[in-house]
Design a protein around this motif. Structure first.
Motif, mmCIF file in Angstrom:
data_model
loop_
_atom_site.group_PDB
_atom_site.id
_atom_site.type_symbol
_atom_site.label_atom_id
_atom_site.label_comp_id
_atom_site.label_asym_id
_atom_site.label_seq_id
_atom_site.Cartn_x
_atom_site.Cartn_y
_atom_site.Cartn_z
ATOM 1 N N TYR A 182 -1.292 3.683 16.626
ATOM 2 C CA TYR A 182 -2.698 3.755 17.028
ATOM 3 C C TYR A 182 -3.507 4.616 16.065
ATOM 4 C CZ TYR A 182 -1.211 1.151 21.015
ATOM 5 O OH TYR A 182 -0.690 0.162 21.800
ATOM 6 N N ALA B 106 -4.050 2.297 13.239
ATOM 7 C CA ALA B 106 -5.121 1.344 13.573
ATOM 8 C C ALA B 106 -6.488 1.984 13.385
ATOM 9 C CB ALA B 106 -4.960 0.851 15.007
ATOM 10 N N ILE C 222 1.103 -0.896 11.909
ATOM 11 C CA ILE C 222 0.824 -1.207 13.311
ATOM 12 C C ILE C 222 1.918 -2.123 13.855
ATOM 13 C CG2 ILE C 222 -0.825 -2.237 14.911
ATOM 14 C CD1 ILE C 222 -3.004 -1.582 12.783
ATOM 15 N N ASP D 123 2.098 -3.153 17.399
ATOM 16 C CA ASP D 123 1.610 -4.007 18.479
ATOM 17 C C ASP D 123 0.966 -5.256 17.885
ATOM 18 O OD1 ASP D 123 0.835 -4.340 21.420
ATOM 19 O OD2 ASP D 123 -1.098 -4.508 20.391
ATOM 20 N N THR E 194 -2.913 -5.825 18.541
ATOM 21 C CA THR E 194 -3.710 -4.837 17.807
ATOM 22 C C THR E 194 -3.704 -5.160 16.318
ATOM 23 O OG1 THR E 194 -3.202 -3.136 19.446
ATOM 24 C CG2 THR E 194 -3.986 -2.376 17.295
ATOM 25 N N ARG F 32 -5.898 -8.190 15.539
ATOM 26 C CA ARG F 32 -7.320 -7.858 15.655
ATOM 27 C C ARG F 32 -7.797 -7.085 14.424
ATOM 28 N NH1 ARG F 32 -9.396 -3.278 17.442
ATOM 29 N NH2 ARG F 32 -7.467 -2.667 18.477
#
Length: 61
Positions: free
Chosen positions: A14, A17, A39, A41, A44, A47
């Motif tokens: 995170y 990100a 990252i 995930d 995520t 995106r």
């Protein structure tokens, strides 16, 4: 770098990100892609990468 290694993978992704988003917003898509690679995930990552791709396409003449 020592602090980075102390973070759990779920937390570090995170932070990655956030840095990827910041770099992309500043037009530094190379750095953004480097951060995006960290990252884990899938949603995520997709995106963030879509945002980076959008910035790259705007930068091309």
């Amino acid at each position: 770098m020592q602090n980075w290694k102390a973070l759990s993978p779920s937390k570090s992704q995170y932070i990655a990100a956030a840095f990827a988003t910041q770099a992309s917003n500043q037009g530094d898509t190379v750095t953004a892609r480097q951060w995006a690679a960290l990252i884990q995930d899938t949603k995520t990552k997709q995106r963030i990468e879509a945002n980076i791709t959008k910035k790259e396409s705007r930068a091309e003449p």
